[in-house]
Design an enzyme around this catalytic site. Structure first.
Site, PDB file in Angstrom:
ATOM      1  N   HIS A  65      59.673  57.541  14.858  1.00 42.26           N
ATOM      2  CA  HIS A  65      58.574  56.462  15.108  1.00 42.26           C
ATOM      3  C   HIS A  65      58.441  55.684  16.126  1.00 42.26           C
ATOM      4  O   HIS A  65      57.863  54.808  16.796  1.00 42.26           O
ATOM      5  CB  HIS A  65      58.752  55.625  13.652  1.00 42.26           C
ATOM      6  N   ASP A  66      60.533  56.076  16.947  1.00 39.66           N
ATOM      7  CA  ASP A  66      60.353  55.396  18.059  1.00 39.66           C
ATOM      8  C   ASP A  66      60.130  55.843  18.782  1.00 39.66           C
ATOM      9  O   ASP A  66      59.425  55.684  20.141  1.00 39.66           O
ATOM     10  CB  ASP A  66      61.937  54.344  17.697  1.00 39.66           C
ATOM     11  N   VAL A  69      56.812  57.459  20.231  1.00 41.56           N
ATOM     12  CA  VAL A  69      55.773  56.251  21.165  1.00 41.56           C
ATOM     13  C   VAL A  69      56.560  55.524  22.087  1.00 41.56           C
ATOM     14  O   VAL A  69      57.333  55.053  21.696  1.00 41.56           O
ATOM     15  CB  VAL A  69      55.267  55.104  19.840  1.00 41.56           C
ATOM     16  N   GLY A  71      58.388  56.613  24.219  1.00 32.95           N
ATOM     17  CA  GLY A  71      59.937  57.944  24.309  1.00 32.95           C
ATOM     18  C   GLY A  71      60.818  56.671  23.141  1.00 32.95           C
ATOM     19  O   GLY A  71      60.032  55.534  23.166  1.00 32.95           O
ATOM     20  N   ASP A  73      62.928  53.902  23.211  1.00 32.42           N
ATOM     21  CA  ASP A  73      63.042  52.976  24.220  1.00 32.42           C
ATOM     22  C   ASP A  73      63.078  52.023  22.988  1.00 32.42           C
ATOM     23  O   ASP A  73      63.154  50.581  23.405  1.00 32.42           O
ATOM     24  CB  ASP A  73      62.249  52.342  24.885  1.00 32.42           C
ATOM     25  N   SER A  75      61.128  50.518  21.188  1.00 30.44           N
ATOM     26  CA  SER A  75      59.837  49.423  21.218  1.00 30.44           C
ATOM     27  C   SER A  75      59.508  48.936  19.511  1.00 30.44           C
ATOM     28  O   SER A  75      58.936  48.323  19.827  1.00 30.44           O
ATOM     29  CB  SER A  75      58.504  50.041  22.224  1.00 30.44           C
ATOM     30  N   PRO A 164      51.827  60.703  13.718  1.00 28.90           N
ATOM     31  CA  PRO A 164      50.596  61.722  12.920  1.00 28.90           C
ATOM     32  C   PRO A 164      50.440  60.662  11.029  1.00 28.90           C
ATOM     33  O   PRO A 164      51.456  60.556  11.122  1.00 28.90           O
ATOM     34  CB  PRO A 164      51.430  63.034  12.518  1.00 28.90           C
ATOM     35  N   HIS A 194      61.087  65.054   5.284  1.00 30.31           N
ATOM     36  CA  HIS A 194      60.783  64.737   3.469  1.00 30.31           C
ATOM     37  C   HIS A 194      60.774  64.777   2.528  1.00 30.31           C
ATOM     38  O   HIS A 194      61.192  64.696   1.374  1.00 30.31           O
ATOM     39  CB  HIS A 194      59.187  64.569   3.477  1.00 30.31           C
TER      40      HIS A 194
END
Ligand code: HEM
Length: 340
Positions: A65-66, A69, A71, A73, A75, A164, A194
């Site tokens: 998830h980092d 989005v 790259g 970073d 965020s 996704p 998963h």
């Protein structure tokens, strides 16, 4: 005079921007500047996983998830503020993200050791690497590249656009991964994460009414029973981590396959998938396209190959760069950008 100051300011800004783009990732990046930092991270991750293996699953999800989005970073770690109330972590797609406190603790220990040197983005990668390794008893392992900077932007809308959704069709999943230069094979490999962790019932709602050719009816019944127990309960992603009572009532034949150690990162996801016993629509969708289905069979048959390919795919994820021209910094606290 003013022109000189302005010129110097522009030069400094340009240098920072270039630094963000050109910084070469390498293994052992902090060998000289913060010796032993990777051991500090590992110590904290090991302690957290010993207390609760769920924190390991949370870290494995965070790398995805980092990095998908803006790259890798960090965020995703930024908290909402009055100036920016809609950071990535407020996006619906980021439901259930966790391990933020653990990363705060690690950052604080690292800052004590070497102030202002190690980015949150690198700490996240080290921690996710260690989590994957510990949850798999060392079968998933790789040397982590480092040298990233922390980003200064985080927007829920970008997370919503780039990550996704569990309701995606196979065509949408393939397209989503392709945008980040990931193949169908890598989509299948990475979905194997998963095998661990949990999901909210709201993330698997469609599965509760899916037809029998998409989900084993007994498993659908098990999920429906659990999901009826509250506004939005969580269930294990892997049926092998289900409580024995629920499995005994719904699918007694599966009882011998339940795991003593929950949240173990292995290729069981592919076996479950072929048996139509997976939580998300996006998991089942992998069986609906020839190449993807072939890889599901391949990794069900060869757990060692999956360990290796999953390790390689995490390294590839960890290389996703910040958007062209972005500036970066070494944050003091992972939840907030520094003051400028
Ligand atoms: C292929 C597309 C993917 C979709 C649609 C997807 C979707 C989801 C959803 C809906 C959840 C549950 C969130 C919740 O309800 O709390 C989840 C959990 C999780 N995902 Fe994915 N995911 C995908 C790929 C990945 C990848 C690439 C990774 C890591 C490499 C990953 C790792 C995880 C982990 C470890 C969890 C459990 C987290 C925890 O227990 O804290 N997923 N995913």
């Amino acid at each position: 005079m003013m022109r000189t100051v302005a010129a110097v300011a522009v030069a400094v800004l340009l240098a920072a921007a270039v630094a963000a783009e050109a910084s070469e990732l390498k293994v052992g990046y902090y060998d000289k500047s913060c010796r032993g930092v990777e051991n500090v991270v590992k110590w904290h991750v090991a302690r957290a996983i010993k207390a609760n293996r769920k924190s390991g699953a949370a870290l494995v999800r965070l790398i995805f998830h980092d990095c998908f989005v803006r790259g890798c970073d960090a965020s995703v770690l930024l908290d909402p503020t009055p100036e920016n109330p809609d950071t990535e972590k407020t996006a619906p797609i980021n439901i259930g993200l966790a391990a933020f406190d653990l990363l705060d603790d690690i950052k604080s220990a690292v800052e004590d050791r070497c102030p202002g040197v190690v980015s949150c983005a690198d700490i996240l990668i080290f921690a996710a690497r260690d989590a994957a390794s510990l949850l798999s008893n060392g079968h998933v392992h790789f040397d982590a590249l480092a040298g990233r900077l922390d980003g200064m932007h985080s927007h829920a809308a970008e997370a919503q656009q780039d990550l996704p959704d569990s309701t995606f069709t196979i065509a949408e999943l393939i397209q989503n991964f392709k945008r980040k230069n990931f193949t169908i094979e890598e989509l299948v490999i990475l979905s194997g994460a998963h095998a661990v962790g949990v999901g909210h019932c709201s993330s698997l709602r469609a599965r509760l009414t899916a037809p029998a050719d998409q989900i084993l009816p007994a498993y659908r019944g098990l999920l429906a029973g659990k999901c009826a127990k509250g506004p939005d309960p969580i269930v294990p992603n892997n049926i092998r981590d289900e409580d024995a009572g629920a499995v005994a009532a719904a699918i007694p034949g599966f009882l011998p396959k339940l795991r003593k150690v929950k949240d173990f990162l292995d290729n069981s996801y592919y076996h479950n998938n072929l048996a139509r016993i997976v939580t998300f629509n996006s998991d089942w969708q992998l069986l609906t396209e020839k190449e993807a289905r072939g890889h599901v069979h391949e990794y069900a048959d060869n757990g060692t190959l999956w360990d290796e390919d999953f390790s390689d795919s995490l390294v590839k994820l960890s290389k996703l760069p910040m958007p062209h021209g972005s500036k970066g910094e070494i944050r003091k606290m992972c939840r907030f950008v520094n003051h400028h």
